[in-house]
Design an enzyme around this catalytic site. Structure first.
Site, PDB file in Angstrom:
ATOM      1  N   GLY A  46      -5.774   0.888   3.571  1.00 43.73           N
ATOM      2  CA  GLY A  46      -4.730   1.012   4.579  1.00 43.73           C
ATOM      3  C   GLY A  46      -3.539   0.151   4.210  1.00 43.73           C
ATOM      4  O   GLY A  46      -3.692  -0.874   3.533  1.00 43.73           O
ATOM      5  N   GLN A  51       4.239  -4.418   5.420  1.00 40.28           N
ATOM      6  CA  GLN A  51       3.641  -4.982   4.198  1.00 40.28           C
ATOM      7  C   GLN A  51       4.424  -4.621   2.942  1.00 40.28           C
ATOM      8  O   GLN A  51       4.161  -5.175   1.873  1.00 40.28           O
ATOM      9  CB  GLN A  51       2.190  -4.517   4.044  1.00 40.28           C
ATOM     10  CG  GLN A  51       1.276  -5.060   5.135  1.00 40.28           C
ATOM     11  CD  GLN A  51      -0.153  -4.606   4.915  1.00 40.28           C
ATOM     12  OE1 GLN A  51      -0.516  -3.511   5.325  1.00 40.28           O
ATOM     13  NE2 GLN A  51      -0.952  -5.434   4.264  1.00 40.28           N
ATOM     14  N   CYS A  93      -7.133  -7.716   3.851  1.00 39.91           N
ATOM     15  CA  CYS A  93      -5.773  -7.240   4.092  1.00 39.91           C
ATOM     16  C   CYS A  93      -4.992  -7.431   2.799  1.00 39.91           C
ATOM     17  O   CYS A  93      -5.102  -8.490   2.167  1.00 39.91           O
ATOM     18  CB  CYS A  93      -5.133  -8.051   5.217  1.00 39.91           C
ATOM     19  SG  CYS A  93      -3.425  -7.586   5.559  1.00 39.91           S
ATOM     20  N   LEU A  94      -4.219  -6.420   2.394  1.00 36.31           N
ATOM     21  CA  LEU A  94      -3.492  -6.512   1.124  1.00 36.31           C
ATOM     22  C   LEU A  94      -2.446  -7.637   1.134  1.00 36.31           C
ATOM     23  O   LEU A  94      -2.029  -8.087   0.073  1.00 36.31           O
ATOM     24  CB  LEU A  94      -2.842  -5.168   0.776  1.00 36.31           C
ATOM     25  CG  LEU A  94      -3.830  -4.040   0.434  1.00 36.31           C
ATOM     26  CD1 LEU A  94      -3.086  -2.722   0.236  1.00 36.31           C
ATOM     27  CD2 LEU A  94      -4.661  -4.375  -0.799  1.00 36.31           C
ATOM     28  N   HIS A 135      -6.566  -2.137  12.659  1.00 34.08           N
ATOM     29  CA  HIS A 135      -5.967  -3.178  11.808  1.00 34.08           C
ATOM     30  C   HIS A 135      -4.512  -2.819  11.479  1.00 34.08           C
ATOM     31  O   HIS A 135      -3.612  -3.659  11.595  1.00 34.08           O
ATOM     32  CB  HIS A 135      -6.803  -3.322  10.523  1.00 34.08           C
ATOM     33  CG  HIS A 135      -6.260  -4.300   9.514  1.00 34.08           C
ATOM     34  ND1 HIS A 135      -6.929  -5.451   9.153  1.00 34.08           N
ATOM     35  CD2 HIS A 135      -5.115  -4.294   8.774  1.00 34.08           C
ATOM     36  CE1 HIS A 135      -6.207  -6.110   8.238  1.00 34.08           C
ATOM     37  NE2 HIS A 135      -5.103  -5.419   7.994  1.00 34.08           N
ATOM     38  N   GLU A 136      -4.286  -1.553  11.085  1.00 33.11           N
ATOM     39  CA  GLU A 136      -2.929  -1.139  10.695  1.00 33.11           C
ATOM     40  C   GLU A 136      -1.995  -1.073  11.896  1.00 33.11           C
ATOM     41  O   GLU A 136      -0.826  -1.457  11.810  1.00 33.11           O
ATOM     42  CB  GLU A 136      -2.963   0.207   9.969  1.00 33.11           C
ATOM     43  CG  GLU A 136      -3.804   0.231   8.693  1.00 33.11           C
ATOM     44  CD  GLU A 136      -3.524  -0.903   7.732  1.00 33.11           C
ATOM     45  OE1 GLU A 136      -2.381  -1.388   7.657  1.00 33.11           O
ATOM     46  OE2 GLU A 136      -4.478  -1.340   7.048  1.00 33.11           O
ATOM     47  N   HIS A 139      -0.667  -4.409  12.634  1.00 35.04           N
ATOM     48  CA  HIS A 139       0.448  -4.783  11.751  1.00 35.04           C
ATOM     49  C   HIS A 139       1.784  -4.355  12.358  1.00 35.04           C
ATOM     50  O   HIS A 139       2.781  -5.070  12.249  1.00 35.04           O
ATOM     51  CB  HIS A 139       0.319  -4.077  10.388  1.00 35.04           C
ATOM     52  CG  HIS A 139      -0.470  -4.844   9.369  1.00 35.04           C
ATOM     53  ND1 HIS A 139      -0.088  -6.073   8.897  1.00 35.04           N
ATOM     54  CD2 HIS A 139      -1.608  -4.538   8.702  1.00 35.04           C
ATOM     55  CE1 HIS A 139      -0.955  -6.502   7.990  1.00 35.04           C
ATOM     56  NE2 HIS A 139      -1.897  -5.580   7.857  1.00 35.04           N
TER      57      HIS A 139
HETATM   58 NI    NI Z   1      -3.560  -5.607   6.633  1.00 37.72          NI
END
Ligand code: NI
Length: 170
Positions: A46, A51, A93-94, A135-136, A139
């Site tokens: 995701g 991000q 998380c990236l 989660h997304e 963000h």
């Molecule tokens: Ni994330």
């Protein structure tokens, strides 16, 4: 398509609530295509627009890691219409490379969103799909997964990141 630079914590854009998308134009389609490319290259399941430094209500996801085309989903202006149950699982998380910890989320989530053409659709997801969508979606509200753990764990993670930054390893 292009692989974009992924913004890491603690950059401000990650904790800033994003803006609603009103134009479903070529610029949006390019952003979504680039975000998929960036997510698959990372690799991750995701990725949300902040991000990649874009403060808009857009995220992409693919819990199959590119194996099932039906799971390649872009959500524009998503809203959670239903949540139920609980699950606890390891999350990453990236924007926090190498950092994983247990996060409690709803077991099931129904999210309504628009596609790149502005058409409404809904995803009713369980387990990893629910976790990923929530989660997304967080963000897009400027909420990071460290906010979904205990204050103690949050401080431990932040301290670890400060050390990594100091050592030039972040
Ligand atoms: Ni994330």
């Amino acid at each position: 398509m292009a692989v974009l630079k992924i913004v890491k914590y603690p950059e401000k854009v990650l904790e800033t609530p994003t803006e609603e998308v009103t134009k479903f134009d070529d610029e949006l389609k390019k952003l979504v295509a680039d975000m998929f490319e960036t997510m698959y290259a990372a690799p991750g399941v995701g990725l949300a627009a902040p991000q990649v430094g874009v403060s808009k209500r857009v995220f992409v996801m693919d819990c199959s890691g590119g194996k099932d085309p039906a799971q390649k989903i872009a959500m524009i202006n998503p809203r959670v219409v239903m949540k139920e149950g609980e699950q606890t699982g390891e999350e990453g998380c990236l924007s926090f490379p190498g950092i994983y910890f247990l996060v409690m989320r709803a077991m099931r989530a129904v999210v309504r969103a628009q596609d790149v053409d502005g058409k409404e659709f809904e995803v009713d997801g369980m387990e990893l799909t629910a976790r990923c969508m929530l989660h997304e979606k967080d963000h897009l509200d400027g909420v990071l997964f460290i906010e979904r753990t205990s204050p103690l764990k949050r401080e431990m993670v932040k301290r670890r990141i400060r050390k990594l930054i100091k050592a030039g390893d972040w």
